[in-house]
Design an enzyme around this catalytic site. Structure first.
Site, PDB file in Angstrom:
ATOM      1  N   GLU A  91       0.854  -1.161  -0.136  1.00 60.52           N
ATOM      2  CA  GLU A  91       0.006   0.115  -0.113  1.00 60.52           C
ATOM      3  C   GLU A  91       0.909   1.128  -0.128  1.00 60.52           C
ATOM      4  OE1 GLU A  91      -3.066  -1.948   3.336  1.00 60.52           O
ATOM      5  OE2 GLU A  91      -2.124   0.206   3.676  1.00 60.52           O
ATOM      6  N   CYS A 104       2.815   8.444   2.094  1.00 56.84           N
ATOM      7  CA  CYS A 104       3.159   7.299   3.186  1.00 56.84           C
ATOM      8  C   CYS A 104       3.857   6.136   2.260  1.00 56.84           C
ATOM      9  CB  CYS A 104       1.947   6.989   4.150  1.00 56.84           C
ATOM     10  SG  CYS A 104       2.498   5.916   5.307  1.00 56.84           S
ATOM     11  N   CYS A 111       5.496  -7.711   7.212  1.00 55.33           N
ATOM     12  CA  CYS A 111       6.451  -7.307   8.341  1.00 55.33           C
ATOM     13  C   CYS A 111       6.900  -8.022   9.428  1.00 55.33           C
ATOM     14  CB  CYS A 111       6.018  -5.886   9.105  1.00 55.33           C
ATOM     15  SG  CYS A 111       7.044  -5.240  10.097  1.00 55.33           S
ATOM     16  N   CYS A 115       4.070  -6.584  15.471  1.00 53.15           N
ATOM     17  CA  CYS A 115       3.439  -6.020  16.515  1.00 53.15           C
ATOM     18  C   CYS A 115       1.972  -6.459  16.579  1.00 53.15           C
ATOM     19  CB  CYS A 115       3.384  -4.383  16.263  1.00 53.15           C
ATOM     20  SG  CYS A 115       5.117  -3.857  16.258  1.00 53.15           S
ATOM     21  N   CYS A 118      -0.988  -4.836  14.927  1.00 57.47           N
ATOM     22  CA  CYS A 118      -0.708  -4.112  13.623  1.00 57.47           C
ATOM     23  C   CYS A 118      -1.074  -5.144  12.568  1.00 57.47           C
ATOM     24  CB  CYS A 118       0.749  -3.848  13.293  1.00 57.47           C
ATOM     25  SG  CYS A 118       0.986  -3.037  11.627  1.00 57.47           S
ATOM     26  N   CYS A 328      -2.695   1.142   8.775  1.00 57.15           N
ATOM     27  CA  CYS A 328      -1.574   0.417   8.300  1.00 57.15           C
ATOM     28  C   CYS A 328      -1.790  -0.981   7.837  1.00 57.15           C
ATOM     29  CB  CYS A 328      -0.594   0.803   9.290  1.00 57.15           C
ATOM     30  SG  CYS A 328       0.957  -0.001   8.919  1.00 57.15           S
TER      31      CYS A 328
END
Ligand code: SAH
Ligand code: SF4
Length: 343
Positions: A91, A104, A111, A115, A118, A328
């Protein structure tokens, strides 16, 4: 692997022209399309003969990335789902405001930090983005919305775990696309070895540290242990970057109900920020379908005031992207689901 035209150097383009017996001034024309106009598709390089355009298409990924989907939410924030050359998706978000235009950008597919709150890290890391892919994000956004005032590497991924390609991207943006380093921010979850490398770039890039908690115990409720470093070490590394880059840094604080939103968290955070000459950026949590909740508005207000009372500088992230799939990694998660359903 086929190189990305978006990450080409003038020397490489000159070599390309020489090998194909194209006149050398064509290399400068291609570079000008790239760096001045952000054009990555040879078909749009109008002053090139067809033979050069097709040779470029054969030798380079030009472009490697296309827009798969866009989702406008209120306030004209635009989220783009981009499909990469191998079918993976990332994105980027285009955030206009009265005064400035911000992009952004993502740095990885998925990832590895993971976390707990997230959406980006839910399925771990698929792969790193190459510099060409990050530069294509910049070019796609620029062609769509105009040249941005600010770039923030706060999309999907932990950029400092993809340091080599991120460094090429950052240096190319400054040296080739003539973008000011003072208008570029790299956000990190506090990956200390990567922060040390970032300091060694010694350019005036901005740093944002996703601290989310003023103490290690609270932080352990948000970030898994594998890639989590102690708060004190993270802040030491951030201080070194501030010194090397000559910039004040930001502490990002995603505010989550019942986890990190008490007055004592606010006071400790304010004191830490004040003593480290850092700014605080408060990000009220965007719910992503998991167990975490955004605090009530009055709790957010109280947190902000308590932290500000310590003398720390504090701002709140603008919330124009809070609708729909704005948080996100959420658009990518939704896109993947759709792709799976269609198969
Ligand atoms: N990996 C880097 C950069 C990408 S995440 C980092 O963690 O800093 C960018 C920011 O978005 C981080 O501060 C992260 O905490 C925040 N974020 C992620 N998911 C969120 C959500 N659902 N709501 C609010 N902020 C979120
Ligand atoms: Fe990765 Fe940043 Fe999301 Fe954590 S907040 S999982 S580091 S993208």
């Amino acid at each position: 692997m086929t190189p990305f035209l978006a990450a080409s150097e003038l020397a490489g383009l000159q070599d390309f022209c020489q090998r194909h017996n194209f006149p050398s001034f064509r290399a400068r024309q291609i570079a000008s399309w790239l760096y001045e106009h952000c054009v990555t598709d040879p078909e749009d390089m109008k002053n090139l003969p067809a033979a050069i355009r097709s040779a470029l298409k054969e030798e380079f990924l030009a472009p490697g990335t296309v827009i798969a989907e866009n989702s406008k939410s209120s306030g004209e924030v635009e989220k783009l789902l981009l499909r990469l050359f191998d079918g993976e998706c990332i994105e980027m978000v285009i955030i206009p405001s009265e005064k400035r235009l911000t992009f952004c950008l993502s740095t990885q597919v998925g990832c590895p930090v993971g976390c707990y709150f997230c959406a980006s890290g839910r399925n771990g890391l698929t792969r790193n983005l190459s510099a060409g892919e990050m530069l294509e994000e910049f070019c796609i956004g620029t062609r769509r919305a105009g040249r941005p005032d600010n770039l923030v590497f706060m999309g999907i991924g932990e950029g400092l775990l993809n340091f080599e390609q991120l460094a090429v991207t950052l240096n190319t943006l400054v040296d080739k696309f003539t973008f000011s380093p003072r208008r570029i921010t790299v956000s990190t979850s506090g990956f200390v070895p990567g922060m040390e490398k970032f300091a060694s770039l010694k350019r005036e890039f901005n740093l944002a540290v996703s601290l989310h908690a003023p103490d290690d115990e609270t932080r352990s409720k948000l970030i898994p242990p594998k890639l989590r470093y102690p708060v004190a070490e993270v802040l030491r590394a951030a201080d070194r970057i501030a010194e090397a880059n000559n910039r004040q840094y930001t502490l990002e604080y995603t505010l989550i109900e019942g986890i990190n939103d008490s007055p004592s968290h606010a006071e400790k955070l304010g004191k830490l920020a004040f003593s480290h000459h850092a700014k605080i950026n408060l990000i009220p949590y965007n719910e992503t379908g998991g167990p975490f909740r955004r605090p009530q508005p009055e709790v957010i207000d109280r947190f902000e005031k308590t932290a500000a009372d310590t003398g720390a500088r504090i701002t709140r992230r603008i919330e124009r992207g809070a609708k729909g799939t704005a948080a996100c990694g959420q658009l990518r998660a939704a896109g993947n689901k759709k792709i799976q359903e269609n198969n």
